[in-house]
Design a protein around this motif. Sequence first.
Motif, PDB file in Angstrom:
ATOM      1  N   ALA A  12       0.859  -1.182   0.000  1.00 52.72           N
ATOM      2  CA  ALA A  12       0.000   0.000   0.000  1.00 52.72           C
ATOM      3  C   ALA A  12       0.898   1.236   0.000  1.00 52.72           C
ATOM      4  O   ALA A  12       2.066   1.170   0.382  1.00 52.72           O
ATOM      5  N   GLU A  13       0.336   2.353  -0.444  1.00 54.27           N
ATOM      6  CA  GLU A  13       1.063   3.614  -0.438  1.00 54.27           C
ATOM      7  C   GLU A  13       0.366   4.566   0.522  1.00 54.27           C
ATOM      8  O   GLU A  13      -0.858   4.624   0.568  1.00 54.27           O
ATOM      9  N   VAL A  14       1.139   5.320   1.270  1.00 50.98           N
ATOM     10  CA  VAL A  14       0.609   6.283   2.228  1.00 50.98           C
ATOM     11  C   VAL A  14       1.200   7.642   1.915  1.00 50.98           C
ATOM     12  O   VAL A  14       2.386   7.753   1.592  1.00 50.98           O
ATOM     13  N   ASP A  15       0.369   8.686   2.022  1.00 57.13           N
ATOM     14  CA  ASP A  15       0.851  10.030   1.750  1.00 57.13           C
ATOM     15  C   ASP A  15       0.071  11.037   2.582  1.00 57.13           C
ATOM     16  O   ASP A  15      -1.054  10.767   3.006  1.00 57.13           O
ATOM     17  N   PHE A  16       0.680  12.174   2.831  1.00 56.33           N
ATOM     18  CA  PHE A  16       0.024  13.304   3.474  1.00 56.33           C
ATOM     19  C   PHE A  16       0.130  14.496   2.539  1.00 56.33           C
ATOM     20  O   PHE A  16       1.148  14.678   1.873  1.00 56.33           O
ATOM     21  N   ALA A  17      -0.926  15.309   2.483  1.00 56.79           N
ATOM     22  CA  ALA A  17      -0.916  16.516   1.659  1.00 56.79           C
ATOM     23  C   ALA A  17      -1.608  17.637   2.431  1.00 56.79           C
ATOM     24  O   ALA A  17      -2.566  17.405   3.166  1.00 56.79           O
ATOM     25  N   GLU A  18      -1.112  18.865   2.262  1.00 52.19           N
ATOM     26  CA  GLU A  18      -1.744  20.012   2.890  1.00 52.19           C
ATOM     27  C   GLU A  18      -2.720  20.647   1.916  1.00 52.19           C
ATOM     28  O   GLU A  18      -2.490  20.669   0.703  1.00 52.19           O
ATOM     29  N   LEU A  32      -4.375  16.156   4.660  1.00 46.52           N
ATOM     30  CA  LEU A  32      -5.127  15.024   4.143  1.00 46.52           C
ATOM     31  C   LEU A  32      -4.245  13.781   4.168  1.00 46.52           C
ATOM     32  O   LEU A  32      -3.133  13.779   3.641  1.00 46.52           O
ATOM     33  N   PHE A  33      -4.735  12.718   4.813  1.00 46.30           N
ATOM     34  CA  PHE A  33      -4.066  11.420   4.854  1.00 46.30           C
ATOM     35  C   PHE A  33      -4.654  10.560   3.745  1.00 46.30           C
ATOM     36  O   PHE A  33      -5.864  10.478   3.588  1.00 46.30           O
ATOM     37  N   THR A  34      -3.791   9.930   2.947  1.00 47.51           N
ATOM     38  CA  THR A  34      -4.245   9.049   1.874  1.00 47.51           C
ATOM     39  C   THR A  34      -3.566   7.689   2.009  1.00 47.51           C
ATOM     40  O   THR A  34      -2.355   7.609   2.176  1.00 47.51           O
ATOM     41  N   LEU A  35      -4.374   6.631   1.919  1.00 45.85           N
ATOM     42  CA  LEU A  35      -3.885   5.256   1.899  1.00 45.85           C
ATOM     43  C   LEU A  35      -4.440   4.617   0.631  1.00 45.85           C
ATOM     44  O   LEU A  35      -5.649   4.595   0.422  1.00 45.85           O
ATOM     45  N   ARG A  36      -3.550   4.153  -0.258  1.00 42.95           N
ATOM     46  CA  ARG A  36      -3.980   3.543  -1.513  1.00 42.95           C
ATOM     47  C   ARG A  36      -3.459   2.122  -1.585  1.00 42.95           C
ATOM     48  O   ARG A  36      -2.259   1.868  -1.433  1.00 42.95           O
ATOM     49  N   LEU A  37      -4.376   1.173  -1.817  1.00 46.43           N
ATOM     50  CA  LEU A  37      -4.011  -0.236  -1.936  1.00 46.43           C
ATOM     51  C   LEU A  37      -3.481  -0.507  -3.340  1.00 46.43           C
ATOM     52  O   LEU A  37      -4.140  -0.198  -4.332  1.00 46.43           O
ATOM     53  N   GLY A  53      -2.002  13.066  15.346  1.00 51.15           N
ATOM     54  CA  GLY A  53      -1.727  11.875  14.547  1.00 51.15           C
ATOM     55  C   GLY A  53      -2.929  11.412  13.745  1.00 51.15           C
ATOM     56  O   GLY A  53      -3.955  12.077  13.673  1.00 51.15           O
ATOM     57  N   VAL A  54      -2.797  10.271  13.152  1.00 50.66           N
ATOM     58  CA  VAL A  54      -3.838   9.686  12.311  1.00 50.66           C
ATOM     59  C   VAL A  54      -4.873   9.021  13.215  1.00 50.66           C
ATOM     60  O   VAL A  54      -4.521   8.241  14.098  1.00 50.66           O
ATOM     61  N   PRO A  55      -6.168   9.325  13.006  1.00 53.87           N
ATOM     62  CA  PRO A  55      -7.202   8.682  13.838  1.00 53.87           C
ATOM     63  C   PRO A  55      -7.124   7.158  13.748  1.00 53.87           C
ATOM     64  O   PRO A  55      -6.883   6.603  12.683  1.00 53.87           O
ATOM     65  N   SER A  56      -7.328   6.483  14.860  1.00 52.74           N
ATOM     66  CA  SER A  56      -7.244   5.025  14.877  1.00 52.74           C
ATOM     67  C   SER A  56      -8.296   4.392  13.976  1.00 52.74           C
ATOM     68  O   SER A  56      -8.099   3.305  13.453  1.00 52.74           O
TER      69      SER A  56
END
Length: 61
Positions: A12-18, A32-37, A53-56
């Motif tokens: 998976a790929e993880v990224d943060f963007a403002e 913005l937190f993005t998780l792409r499978l 941090g990132v919400p559980s």
Amino acid sequence: MVPQAKRPGEEAEVDFAEFWLDLAGQRRKCVLFTLRLSYSGKAVHRPVDRTIGVPSSVMAG
């Protein structure tokens, strides 16, 4: 585009963007937190508060 040969759950790929958002009449900088499978290409996008941090719920589901 180069074809991807990934198995389900393998990567998976993880990224943060403002980004800027108008909220209650005020302009606010958000993250913005993005998780792409990699296998399916499906993605999850969630606004987050980088101070806590990132919400559980994002990681759990």
